[in-house]
Structures are given as structure tokens and as C-alpha cells.
Design an enzyme around this catalytic site. Structure first.
Site, mmCIF file in Angstrom:
data_model
loop_
_atom_site.group_PDB
_atom_site.id
_atom_site.type_symbol
_atom_site.label_atom_id
_atom_site.label_comp_id
_atom_site.label_asym_id
_atom_site.label_seq_id
_atom_site.Cartn_x
_atom_site.Cartn_y
_atom_site.Cartn_z
ATOM 1 N N ASP A 1 -7.835 -5.445 -6.878
ATOM 2 C CA ASP A 1 -7.565 -4.319 -5.987
ATOM 3 C C ASP A 1 -7.753 -2.990 -6.708
ATOM 4 O OD1 ASP A 1 -6.678 -2.605 -4.039
ATOM 5 O OD2 ASP A 1 -4.550 -3.116 -4.273
ATOM 6 N N SER B 1 0.836 -1.180 0.000
ATOM 7 C CA SER B 1 0.000 0.000 0.000
ATOM 8 C C SER B 1 0.892 1.258 0.000
ATOM 9 C CB SER B 1 -0.919 -0.063 1.224
ATOM 10 O OG SER B 1 -2.089 0.637 1.023
ATOM 11 N N HIS C 1 -6.095 -6.381 -2.224
ATOM 12 C CA HIS C 1 -5.021 -5.493 -1.755
ATOM 13 C C HIS C 1 -3.875 -6.289 -1.108
ATOM 14 C CE1 HIS C 1 -3.714 -1.420 -1.226
ATOM 15 N NE2 HIS C 1 -3.793 -1.404 0.094
#
Ligand SMILES: *[C@@H]1O[C@H](CO)[C@@H](O)[C@H](O)[C@H]1NC(C)=O
Ligand SMILES: *[C@@H]1O[C@H](CO)[C@@H](O)[C@H](O)[C@H]1NC(C)=O
Ligand SMILES: *[C@@H]1O[C@H](CO)[C@@H](O)[C@H](O)[C@H]1NC(C)=O
Ligand SMILES: *[C@@H]1O[C@H](CO)[C@@H](O)[C@H](O)[C@H]1NC(C)=O
Ligand SMILES: *[C@@H]1O[C@H](CO)[C@@H](O)[C@H](O)[C@H]1NC(C)=O
Ligand SMILES: *[C@@H]1O[C@H](CO)[C@@H](O)[C@H](O)[C@H]1NC(C)=O
Length: 500
Positions: free
Chosen positions: A436, A183, A461
Site C-alpha cells: 500500500d 485510511s 490498502h
């Protein structure tokens, strides 16, 4: 984060729409929900609890100027059970916007790989999050104290910390270091290798939207991917969510309709008026987005406890034919929302301000989004299933100014980190999940032999960073194997004596 949302402040439901787009707010929200429910970090895996030592490093508050001479304690975690010294590799997690122990617990891939590579693990906390507060309780008090919350300062922290570890830890002097992150942490891992190739030999940037900045990718791509996830997961699923916004507008136009909605959704606080209904829609939108990020192939507790393939379960409640009435459709939507909020059957009511908070983690990410990390987002209601909303930088900047007394610099991230022109760098793996939404801003094709992209079609994710699981699709197993293969290659390269 969208314009028109921040404005209403951090209290109340209205702000929840902003959180949906806040990349790693995800993590903070997850952390919060775990604290609230008393569930542990890796409770969804069968792994033994992770074991590490905690240390604090005196870090300069300002690496780039000489006026501010203070230091703060940066927290970092070390696990050296499998480390082969001297010279064994180090896997270094470039901490993102939250408590570092949470990332440590939720990055099973590093724990499993440490054993394979004889590696030491280091998890470094990002400044202004968790315990690593440059000015203690005052860190968030005003823009003067927040001034040192930048990704550049965080990268410099990581560099200085690694140099110090290498010079003080017996056996670490010649250890090759590989950056790993997911991320925003993945963005930091990639940037770390770009800016400090002398410190790390390579980086794994998992689900890292390094291109989600102004003028680099279309602002609508993120929500298009969310919509595709629903379209593939059940009959008419995306179409019925697209229709639900008008149905909410219809029903919420009367007092009795508002009452019905509040009851149907078991809301903790009943909707009173039109503006409550707007907050309610933002909250629902955020729910659909969160589900897209955590559409994992097995039961997991990342944001919330959820069934395996949660979107498929959600869509079972939304499989109506086109003629469905507003009330029936919204009944389905409420059942669908409860998959997310009541999978364990323990919630007594749904709280539309559940994710709105003044917690440091969220506030920190808001600040970062309001300065460097400007990520334009928009919807058109045609290619996505949401109500149309344009990206309005001016409105966004005004909200930032009102909230923090700072104005964002839309083009800065592109300028400082290279935008699409990064081919001169090397040894970075960009992994992306096809499910994602953040893959919209990710690197999804190979750039050079050593700037490699791995696409995991069935992955949400950063699925690849999670612990192995029996339900893992072959694509994520292959991705992890490839990642370790590159790690080995870089380590071998680093061990070769320099050519003269
Ligand atoms: C991480 O795991 C450790 C040990 O298993 C536990 O003490 C800690 O509370 C966990 N942290 C979070 C944020 O879940
Ligand atoms: C909302 O109300 C309008 C006007 O009564 C109606 O045409 C429409 O079918 C209703 N529902 C939706 C989902 O648009
Ligand atoms: C709507 O109701 C909420 C309470 O539910 C209140 O705080 C808000 O001021 C109201 N807004 C308007 C526009 O009346
Ligand atoms: C959550 O599920 C339980 C068990 O099915 C149920 O009793 C409860 O009413 C549900 N809560 C909400 C808010 O719907
Ligand atoms: C809803 O969530 C907010 C934010 O976490 C919390 O402050 C509030 O007490 C909750 N309300 C209810 C009724 O549970
Ligand atoms: C990039 O190259 C690697 C190695 O050849 C390959 O395994 C991978 O599938 C390629 N990535 C993409 C997105 O085509």
C-alpha cells in the site's frame, strides 16, 4: 494531491491527477462506480447482506465555540445482533470521507469480529459526507459553511455520540468502546484514542498515514512504493511505465499521433492538443496509483472490478525489452490500462475524466486537503517511475485559495496530533500493507508495548479490514488474529476495577 493540478478546476480530465493522491477519494470513487454500475457494496464477497438500523443524532455544528448554536443530523448505523448485554463491547467505526453505508458494507472484519467478541457495531458518518450535512444543500456553498469541516469537529462528534449512546442505550453504560477505521478513517481512529482516551479504550488504525504530513516523511516515499509494486510484478514493468511518459510526449506532438493515441486507448473524448495530453498522463498516473492501493490477492470490486493480483496482470502487457518502439510500448500501456477499466469487458470507451467530479465526497476531501490535511507528494523519475514533479506548497496554497478562499496550514496536523511524538499514548494498533503506497506515512514499527505496528507484507490498502477470503495470504490472517487478541486484552483491562 499535487500542485499544478487543482488549479485547472474540478471539471475535465486535468483534475484527475489530484484524485490519485486523495487518500479516501478512493472510497468516494468506489462508491460512485458502484452506483453507476449498479453493483452492491460487498458484491465481491460471498457474505449475506449486512443488516443494521439507521439512526440520526442531533449534533452540535460547532463544538469549540459558542456563537454558532445550531445542530445537524448525524447519521449512524447500529448492528446489535451479536451484542452481549449488559456491558458487551462496542466496535465503533470512525467514518471517513464518504457515505457511511459504504464503509459499513466494506468492513467485513468488524462483522466477523462482532460475532467473536459479542460486540455491538456502530458506524458513525463523518460530518459533511453522505447524509450528515451540517447545512443541508448549502453545506458546500462557501467557506463560511465549510468552516466546520475539520477532523477535530468530527472527533468531537464521535465522542458526544458515544457518550449519548452509553447513557441512553440500556446495557451500554459500562460497555468498553474500541475505535476502528481504515485510511483517513484509520487516522481518525488513532487520533480519537489519543484525544479521547476516556471515551475509547483502544483503536485499530488500518492503513492510516498519520505521518504523511509536512516535514515528517519524505514527499517521494508514496510514489516509491507504487513503483516497487510494479517492479516486483513483472519483467521491466516499472521501467516501461517510466519510459511511457516520453513515448506519450513523442507521439502526442503531432495531430496524427494524438488521433492514434485516442484510438489505441479507445478514449471517449479524443485528445486534441498538448494540454489534453497532459490530462491524459495524469489520468494514467492515477490509474497506476489506484491499482497499487487495490492490489488484492483475489478478484475484488473495491474501486473497479479487478482480477486477483491486478498489477501482475497489468505487467503482462508491459514486459517489453529496452528497444521497444514508442507505438508498441503505448499499445502495451493501453492494454494494461484496460485491465483496470475493462476487466468485465463491458466498457465501450475509456473516460479520462471518469474520476473528476463535483460530488460532495470529493469536494469535501479537497477542502480538507486544502486546510488541515496537507500531504506533500513529489516524484523524481529515478526512484519512482513517474515524471519528476517537486512539491510546491506555495502553488498548492494558491490553488486552494482560488478554489475555496482558504489557505492550508502546513504544520497544523503535526502540531495538533503530535507528529512523531506520540509515545505517551496507548492502546493503538497501526496496521499497514507492504504493497500500500499509503504505508509511506504509516507507523510501521512498534513504538511502545501498547502502540503496536502490524505489517502485512502482501497487503494492499487495509486488506485486514476486508472480509476473510480463501486467497488471503497468511500475513493478513495473522494480522487479524493479533488485532482481535489486542481487542480482548483491552476489554479485559477495562473490566478490571479501578485501582485506588
Ligand atoms: C450497503 O448494503 C446495504 C444492504 O446490503 C445496501 O442496501 C446499500 O445499498 C449498500 N450501500 C452501499 C453504498 O453500497
Ligand atoms: C522519443 O523521441 C526521441 C527523439 O526522437 C527518441 O530519442 C526517443 O527514443 C523517443 N522515445 C522515448 C521513450 O524516449
Ligand atoms: C485543448 O483542447 C481542449 C478540448 O479538447 C480545449 O478545451 C482546450 O482549451 C485546448 N487547449 C489549448 C491550450 O488549446
Ligand atoms: C472491453 O472489452 C470488450 C470485450 O473484450 C470489448 O469488446 C470492448 O471493445 C472493450 N472496450 C474497450 C474500451 O476497449
Ligand atoms: C465521462 O465522465 C464524466 C464524469 O463522470 C461524465 O460527466 C461524462 O459524461 C463522461 N463522458 C462520457 C463520454 O462517457
Ligand atoms: C510489534 O510487536 C508485536 C508484538 O510483539 C509483534 O507481533 C509485531 O510483529 C511487532 N511489529 C513490528 C512491525 O515489528
Amino acid at each position: 494531491m499535487r500542485a499544478g493540478v487543482l488549479q485547472r478546476g474540478l471539471d475535465g480530465a486535468a483534475v484527475t491527477g489530484a484524485l490519485a493522491l486523495c487518500l479516501g477519494c478512493l472510497h468516494v470513487i468506489a462508491l460512485k462506480s458502484q452506483l453507476l454500475t449498479g453493483l452492491g457494496g460487498s458484491s465481491d464477497s460471498a457474505e449475506a447482506p449486512v443488516s443494521y438500523e439507521t439512526f440520526y443524532f442531533d449534533q452540535k455544528i460547532d463544538h469549540f465555540g459558542f456563537l454558532e448554536d445550531g445542530t445537524f443530523k448525524q447519521r449512524y448505523l447500529v448492528a446489535h445482533k451479536h451484542w452481549q448485554q449488559p456491558g458487551g463491547p462496542v466496535l465503533f467505526y470512525t467514518g471517513n470521507e464518504g457515505d457511511i453505508t459504504w464503509f459499513c458494507n466494506n468492513t467485513g472484519f468488524m462483522w466477523e469480529t462482532a460475532e467473536e467478541l459479542g460486540a455491538m457495531l456502530v458506524f458513525a458518518e463523518h460530518r459533511y459526507y453522505g447524509e450528515s450535512l451540517p447545512f443541508g444543500q448549502d453545506s458546500y456553498s462557501d467557506s463560511k459553511h465549510l468552516n466546520y469541516l475539520t477532523s477535530e469537529q468530527a472527533l468531537a462528534d464521535f465522542a458526544v455520540l458515544i457518550q449519548n449512546l452509553k447513557s441512553t442505550l440500556p446495557g451500554a453504560q459500562h460497555s468498553p468502546v474500541i475505535a476502528v477505521g481504515g485510511s483517513y478513517g484509520g487516522m481518525l481512529a488513532a487520533w480519537f484514542r489519543m484525544k479521547y482516551p476516556n471515551i475509547v479504550i483502544g483503536a485499530l488504525a488500518a492503513s492510516a498515514p498519520i505521518w504523511q504530513f509536512t516535514g515528517i516523511v519524505p514527499c517521494g516515499d508514496f510514489y516509491k512504493i507504487v513503483t516497487q509494486d510494479y517492479a516486483r510484478s513483472g519483467y521491466n514493468c516499472d521501467a516501461n511505465i517510466r519510459k511511457s511518459w516520453k513515448a506519450i510526449n513523442n507521439v502526442s506532438s503531432t495531430v496524427s499521433g494524438l488521433q492514434w493515441l485516442s484510438q489505441e486507448f479507445s478514449l471517449c473524448i479524443p485528445l486534441k492538443n498538448k494540454s489534453d495530453a497532459v490530462g491524459f498522463k495524469n489520468w494514467l498516473q492515477e490509474t497506476w496509483v489506484n491499482l497499487a492501493m487495490v492490489d488484492y490477492p483475489y478478484e475484488a470490486n473495491f474501486l473497479q472490478p479487478l482480477p486477483r493480483w491486478p498489477i501482475t496482470v497489468v505487467c503482462k502487457h508491459l514486459a517489453y525489452d529496452p528497444g521497444v518502439s514508442d507505438y508498441q510500448l503505448l499499445h502495451g500501456v493501453s492494454q494494461a490500462a484496460k485491465v483496470y477499466y475493462n476487466f468485465t469487458g463491458t466498457s465501450s470507451c475509456l473516460n479520462t475524466s471518469q474520476t473528476a467530479t463535483g460530488s460532495l465526497g470529493l469536494l469535501g476531501w479537497f477542502y480538507q486537503a486544502c486546510t488541515e490535511m496537507v500531504m506533500p507528494m513529489c516524484t523524481d523519475g529515478v526512484q519512482d517511475m513517474f515524471e519528476p514533479e517537486e512539491w510546491n506548497f506555495k502553488a498548492f496554497a494558491d490553488e486552494c485559495s482560488a478554489m475555496f478562499g482558504v489557505r492550508p496550514r502546513a504544520d497544523w496536523a503535526g502540531a495538533v496530533y503530535g507528529g512523531k511524538d506520540i509515545a505517551s499514548h496507548s492502546n493503538i494498533i497501526f496496521s499497514n500493507g507492504g504493497l500500500d503506497p499509503w504505508s509511506s506515512g504509516g507507523v510501521t514499527s512498534n513504538i511502545t508495548d501498547s502502540l503496536v505496528s502490524i505489517v502485512i507484507p502482501d497487503g494492499a490498502h487495509h486488506l485486514d479490514l476486508r472480509y476473510r477470503n480463501d486467497y488471503d495470504p497468511p500475513s493478513v490472517r495473522a494480522a487479524r488474529a493479533l488485532e482481535v487478541m489486542y481487542f480482548r486484552k483491552w476489554i479485559k483491562q477495562a473490566k478490571r476495577p479501578p485501582q485506588t
